[in-house]
Design a protein around this motif. Structure first.
Motif, PDB file in Angstrom:
ATOM      1  N   ASP A 148     -27.377 -19.089  -7.906  1.00 26.32           N
ATOM      2  CA  ASP A 148     -27.458 -17.691  -8.321  1.00 26.32           C
ATOM      3  C   ASP A 148     -28.730 -17.030  -7.778  1.00 26.32           C
ATOM      4  O   ASP A 148     -29.717 -17.717  -7.496  1.00 26.32           O
ATOM      5  CB  ASP A 148     -27.440 -17.605  -9.849  1.00 26.32           C
ATOM      6  N   GLU A 192     -35.139 -15.983 -15.555  1.00 26.35           N
ATOM      7  CA  GLU A 192     -34.110 -17.027 -15.632  1.00 26.35           C
ATOM      8  C   GLU A 192     -34.376 -18.030 -14.523  1.00 26.35           C
ATOM      9  O   GLU A 192     -33.889 -19.154 -14.572  1.00 26.35           O
ATOM     10  CB  GLU A 192     -32.715 -16.390 -15.510  1.00 26.35           C
ATOM     11  N   HIS A 230     -33.710 -17.623 -11.211  1.00 24.93           N
ATOM     12  CA  HIS A 230     -32.716 -17.640 -10.129  1.00 24.93           C
ATOM     13  C   HIS A 230     -33.329 -17.407  -8.752  1.00 24.93           C
ATOM     14  O   HIS A 230     -32.598 -17.316  -7.771  1.00 24.93           O
ATOM     15  CB  HIS A 230     -31.628 -16.586 -10.385  1.00 24.93           C
ATOM     16  N   GLU A 283     -24.838 -13.315 -11.460  1.00 17.90           N
ATOM     17  CA  GLU A 283     -24.442 -14.360 -12.421  1.00 17.90           C
ATOM     18  C   GLU A 283     -24.742 -13.933 -13.841  1.00 17.90           C
ATOM     19  O   GLU A 283     -24.021 -14.287 -14.763  1.00 17.90           O
ATOM     20  CB  GLU A 283     -25.151 -15.682 -12.108  1.00 17.90           C
ATOM     21  N   GLU A 284     -25.841 -13.185 -14.023  1.00 18.44           N
ATOM     22  CA  GLU A 284     -26.185 -12.754 -15.384  1.00 18.44           C
ATOM     23  C   GLU A 284     -25.117 -11.833 -15.963  1.00 18.44           C
ATOM     24  O   GLU A 284     -25.090 -11.584 -17.167  1.00 18.44           O
ATOM     25  CB  GLU A 284     -27.558 -12.080 -15.404  1.00 18.44           C
ATOM     26  N   HIS A 300     -29.152 -25.183 -10.154  1.00 15.99           N
ATOM     27  CA  HIS A 300     -29.666 -24.237 -11.156  1.00 15.99           C
ATOM     28  C   HIS A 300     -30.985 -24.743 -11.703  1.00 15.99           C
ATOM     29  O   HIS A 300     -31.146 -25.921 -11.996  1.00 15.99           O
ATOM     30  CB  HIS A 300     -28.666 -24.055 -12.301  1.00 15.99           C
ATOM     31  N   ASP A 331     -21.801 -19.835 -17.404  1.00 14.76           N
ATOM     32  CA  ASP A 331     -22.073 -19.554 -15.992  1.00 14.76           C
ATOM     33  C   ASP A 331     -20.721 -19.548 -15.301  1.00 14.76           C
ATOM     34  O   ASP A 331     -19.917 -20.459 -15.533  1.00 14.76           O
ATOM     35  CB  ASP A 331     -22.994 -20.618 -15.382  1.00 14.76           C
TER      36      ASP A 331
END
Ligand SMILES: [Zn+2]
Length: 535
Positions: free
Chosen positions: A104, A132, A134, A169-170, A194, A391
């Protein structure tokens, strides 16, 4: 004496046979050394994407940068795929197997944070940030792919590497479309990466949920809110009654569910009866039937709220969706052997000081950074699944054998989706975590390329165990399209200020250097938490 022909045949047979373990071991050692040599390249990617700090569907700088890196390294890239401007797919190599690497790239609203500083200090007040983490996964995948590519060229081994970004992705906004549009139709194995606080993988069902994300829009009638309120019909009333209805109803839903909402449009100003209003829900559950059941209850409550207020439910737009993930046993076991060999990065005293200071500051367990590897988590029993995050790699995992590699670029005990999760993400913690992840990723790709039986066994598990009784059907409807308009307004507001802070690796070794932040910066005895000046 063997004849020359027999000798040639024997040599050919040896060349066609699977490489012996010793050969694979050597290749893996070479890949690990190559990844280690690329540590600065990895660090630059992690820092660059951190500095872009882009929200879902607006990852224009991030994607432009990554596409450029991949093209410079010999990949063929298709941009703007499936009507998603920031989505792309890069490929290199030829023939089977096709190994697909995803991670992501989007970030979190209002999570702007100075890296390396163990207290809340935004780079730009109110701006999005990598809360997060990413910003690190593509660095893992690309570094690993380049190390493997070098070996494939030298060894004349067949195999195709595919790399793609988890856009939005969020918002669980794109992977179901990637599946629907056939991105994985020729793919043999998907390896996803991830960020986490340990080096780990797992197989079987995830403990978290899948979900449908839907925007309910109501249509009413405006009127002077004081002069003629009886002539108005408030769409906001419908939103509020839907929320009240849902909040009562959810007491009587399964404990595994998670649901949450934000009001996206609550009207313009108090003296105008709101003619439009909308509310955005995430309905999360453990499996497809339960997710659909929740969504149907939400839809009923929305229609009831419209009836109560003499408004109409103008539209129900699906903005995202995710199947709950299920990861492949065979690949996870192969990957875990590589995890054991790579181990956790050597943390310095400075890394640990940052972690402890942050954990104390936010009231998390004062454990520091991980120093012991997680075990390979086996499949959870149904009663062990309590629900949680999602996810949309889940959609991919029900279409191709897939695993997620979690790598240790973050600090344990953080809340997630928060500024605190951004603190380590452009520091040596993130850089070393990404390099460790890239080593495992490269070794696992080599397993799949050199030992075809791993791919065969992975498909055997996929066909005969995972999907024996459960068959994928998308949560998105045929008429749904990616919600590429989301976050345009927020990025437009903050991008000019953020642009001034983009990382320039031609002038600064690291992003911390560019920001002038002393590493680590922790709260002083007097409670102050001053970092260096931000240019
Ligand atoms: Zn994530």
């Amino acid at each position: 004496m063997p004849s020359l022909i027999a000798l040639v045949l024997a040599v050919q047979a040896a060349a066609q046979a699977p490489a012996p373990p010793a050969r694979l071991t050597t290749l893996k050692q070479e890949a690990v050394q190559d990844v280690a040599n690329r540590a600065q390249f990895t660090q630059q990617m992690v820092d660059q994407i951190f500095s872009y700090g882009e929200l879902g569907f607006q990852e224009t700088e991030t994607s432009r940068y990554l596409v450029d890196v991949l093209r410079k390294n010999g990949f063929t890239v298709r941009e703007g795929i499936f009507g998603i401007p920031t989505a792309w797919v890069a490929t290199w190599g030829s023939g089977k197997p096709v190994i697909s690497l995803g991670s992501d790239i989007d970030d979190i609203p209002q999570a702007s944070q100075k890296p390396g500083v163990a207290c809340h200090l935004p780079l730009i007040e109110g701006a999005p940030g990598h809360g997060e983490g990413h910003n690190s996964g593509q660095a893992v995948n690309i570094t690993a792919a380049l190390a493997v590519k070098t070996l494939l060229v030298r060894e004349h081994l067949p195999g195709t590497l595919q790399i793609w970004p988890g856009v939005a992705e969020e918002l669980v906004g794109t992977k179901a479309y990637f599946v629907r549009e056939g991105l994985f139709k020729d793919v043999d194995i998907v390896l996803f990466s991830h960020v986490d606080d340990n080096l780990a993988t797992s197989w079987g069902d995830i403990s978290g949920n899948g979900l449908v994300s839907a925007l309910f829009t109501f249509q009413g009638r405006s009127a002077h809110a004081a002069g003629a309120p009886w002539r108005g019909r408030s769409a906001l009333d419908a939103v509020e009654l839907m929320d009240i209805g849902w909040n009562y109803r959810r007491e009587h839903l399964r404990l595994q569910q998670r649901s949450h909402y934000v009001i996206r449009d609550g009207g313009d100003q108090p003296n105008v009866v709101p003619p439009t209003a909308s509310v955005w829900y995430y309905f999360r559950e453990l499996d497809y039937p339960h997710i659909q059941e929740m969504f149907a209850i939400g839809d009923t409550i929305a229609r009831a709220a419209a009836m109560m207020t003499s408004t109409t439910l103008a539209s129900v737009r699906i903005l995202g969706s995710a199947w709950p993930g299920h990861f492949n046993k065979v690949i996870a076991e192969a990957m875990y052997e590589n995890i054991k060999q790579v181990g956790l990065p050597p943390w310095t005293e400075a890394d640990q000081r940052l972690a402890h200071a942050l954990q104390r500051d936010i009231g998390a367990p004062d454990s520091g950074l991980a120093t012991r590897l997680d075990t390979l988590r086996p499949a959870l029993r149904p009663d062990e699944r309590r629900g949680g995050g999602s996810d949309d790699i889940g959609d991919v995992s029900w279409n191709v054998p897939t695993v997620t590699l979690r790598f240790p670029s973050n600090i344990p005990g953080l809340p997630g989706h928060n500024w605190a999760n951004a603190i380590s993400m452009a520091t040596p913690i993130a850089h070393k975590g990404a390099t460790a992840g890239a080593k495992v990723m490269a070794m696992t790709i080599l397993d799949l390329l050199v030992r075809p039986e791993v791919v065969t066994q992975a498909w055997d598990y996929f066909r005969n165990v995972q999907t024996k009784d459960i068959h994928y059907q998308p949560l998105i409807r045929p008429q749904d399209r990616p919600a590429i308009d989301l976050n345009q307004d927020i990025m437009a507001r903050y991008r000019p200020a953020m642009r001034r802070l983009y990382y320039d690796p031609t002038k600064y070794r690291t992003y911390l250097d560019q920001l002038g932040i002393a590493y680590p910066t922790v709260r002083a005895a007097d409670g102050s938490c001053a970092s260096g000046a931000t240019p």
